[in-house]
Design a protein around this motif. Structure first.
Motif, PDB file in Angstrom:
ATOM      1  N   ALA A   1       0.834  -1.205   0.000  1.00  0.00           N
ATOM      2  CA  ALA A   1       0.000   0.000   0.000  1.00  0.00           C
ATOM      3  C   ALA A   1       0.867   1.253   0.000  1.00  0.00           C
ATOM      4  N   ASP A   2       0.487   2.227  -0.828  1.00  0.00           N
ATOM      5  CA  ASP A   2       1.241   3.482  -0.889  1.00  0.00           C
ATOM      6  C   ASP A   2       0.988   4.339   0.344  1.00  0.00           C
ATOM      7  N   ASN A   3      -0.265   4.414   0.790  1.00  0.00           N
ATOM      8  CA  ASN A   3      -0.608   5.205   1.966  1.00  0.00           C
ATOM      9  C   ASN A   3      -0.545   4.304   3.193  1.00  0.00           C
ATOM     10  N   ARG A   4       0.462   4.473   4.026  1.00  0.00           N
ATOM     11  CA  ARG A   4       0.727   3.603   5.167  1.00  0.00           C
ATOM     12  C   ARG A   4       1.153   4.430   6.382  1.00  0.00           C
ATOM     13  N   ASN A   5       0.457   5.540   6.613  1.00  0.00           N
ATOM     14  CA  ASN A   5       0.823   6.487   7.666  1.00  0.00           C
ATOM     15  C   ASN A   5       0.158   6.144   8.998  1.00  0.00           C
ATOM     16  N   TYR A   6       0.836   6.489  10.082  1.00  0.00           N
ATOM     17  CA  TYR A   6       0.271   6.364  11.425  1.00  0.00           C
ATOM     18  C   TYR A   6       0.717   7.568  12.258  1.00  0.00           C
ATOM     19  N   THR A   7      -0.016   7.824  13.320  1.00  0.00           N
ATOM     20  CA  THR A   7       0.302   8.904  14.247  1.00  0.00           C
ATOM     21  C   THR A   7       0.231   8.370  15.672  1.00  0.00           C
TER      22      THR A   7
END
Length: 394
Positions: free
Chosen positions: A85-91
């Motif tokens: 997956a290209d979008n694999r962001n976390y906060t």
């Protein structure tokens, strides 16, 4: 902004594995500040964040699969998720308060995964500590961060009178695996081609213990990992240490294949460690090991004895020449990371510091025997011929 501090694999802090990278940054509890960490899920076997408090007391560990991704992003560590997956962001947010009543020290939420650093695990006040980041086995073609770089750390002004309104949405972060084809120790197996292998698994020469309580409190272990440590290894240049055990099933993320859901655990390895500080000296792990056609690891370790001609990768053996390791008392550490709820052959239920009986793990118990090198050429080895004072018999 704050920078991550890279820790060596043989750091006193992290119980290091040589196929992992370790990073820390120190923090102080300050109700006026909130720490925000923004990153991307790596292309790697495993990632986790560990919150430790004063005196290095580990408070909580959040593994990759426990983090809820930012809106519009994917967590590739869930079974069946899109590994590429290209979008694999976390906060992640670290707050200097105690967790809300009835909550844990880690509460996952999309774009708002929160650690509460105001108290220790037992509820006592906390003043300072470390955040630890682990990244295991980057996939082939990616750097040690798993191809995504290190997360960005920012200090912000804390919101006043913050209340977590999402406690009731706290998800169950236990292992969701539902193996499609669970392994059973009673499975029928193919007959091993060399009978010398069949004798290992009986009357083991080395015992294993769950790692002791001091190490689990002070050396910042990953709380999603089960650690076993052997008794001291005999360094005898006349003998080999032959360890054989059934290999737990693991995902092949090294070759960029995502998690399926039928794995026994996320990662396993055996490391040589020192007695003092359990410093890592060498590691062989699941993706590096030759696993024979019956699903076993056949590991042969030398402390100066010659390598038998039969002990080759082609014959399904793993060979380690440990004669060049530091001349100190040596121990082995066996780690099982993120064990599936459906896999029971681990030391999970053995108290810290206690001996692990072989029957608890069955065929998955790393059974070690000291043998003469010619043991691998003939199964009719006479044990009385192991030594003759200072002369080796090959």
């Amino acid at each position: 902004m704050q920078n991550w501090i890279q820790q060596p694999n043989n750091s006193l802090l992290m119980l290091g594995d040589f196929n992992a990278s370790y990073y820390t940054f120190p923090y102080e509890v300050d109700p006026e500040l909130e720490i925000i960490i923004k990153g991307q899920f790596p292309y790697a076997r495993y990632m986790s964040f560990t919150l430790a408090g004063q005196l290095d007391n580990v408070i909580v560990t959040a593994s990759d699969k426990a983090l809820i991704p930012d809106p519009g992003s994917t967590n590739p560590f869930l079974p069946g998720a899109n590994w590429n997956a290209d979008n694999r962001n976390y906060t992640i947010k670290i707050r200097s308060t105690a967790p809300p009543q009835g909550s844990e020290h880690f509460v996952p939420e999309a774009g708002n995964n929160v650690f509460y650093a105001g108290t220790l695990k037992d509820g006592t006040q906390n003043s300072f500590g470390l955040i630890g980041l682990r990244i295991y086995v980057p996939s082939i073609g990616y750097d040690k961060t798993g191809g995504v770089g290190l997360p960005k750390i920012t200090y912000c002004t804390a919101k006043k009178d913050y209340k977590n309104t999402n406690i009731n949405r706290f998800i169950n972060t236990t292992d969701p695996y539902n193996p499609l084809n669970p392994t059973s120790v009673n499975d029928k197996e193919v007959i091993i081609k060399r009978c010398c292998c069949e004798t290992v698994g009986q009357d083991c020469d080395i015992a294993w213990n769950r790692i002791g309580i001091i190490a689990t409190r002070l050396l910042q272990p990953d709380l999603n990992t089960i650690y076993m440590i052997s008794e001291q290894i005999q360094r005898d240049s006349c003998e080999l240490l032959f360890i054989r055990w059934k290999a737990p099933k693991f995902p092949d993320t090294y070759h960029n294949t995502g998690l399926i859901g039928n794995e026994d655990m996320r990662y396993w390895s055996i490391s040589f460690v020192s007695r003092v500080g359990l410093l890592g000296l060498y590691t062989i792990s699941d993706f590096q090991a030759v696993i024979d056609k019956n699903g076993y690891v056949n590991l042969v370790i030398s402390f100066g004895a010659p390598r038998p001609s039969f002990v080759t990768a082609e014959n399904e053996f793993n060979w380690i020449d440990a004669s060049n390791l530091p001349l100190i008392p040596l121990y082995l550490m066996y780690r099982n990371n993120q064990v599936s709820q459906n896999f029971s052959y681990t030391a999970k239920n053995i108290p810290e510091g206690q001996i692990v009986p072989p029957e608890v793990m069955g065929k998955y118990y790393p059974c070690g025997k000291y043998v003469n090198p010619r043991y691998f050429n003939s199964c009719c080895y006479d044990d009385t011929d192991r030594h003759s004072k200072n002369k080796c018999h090959y």
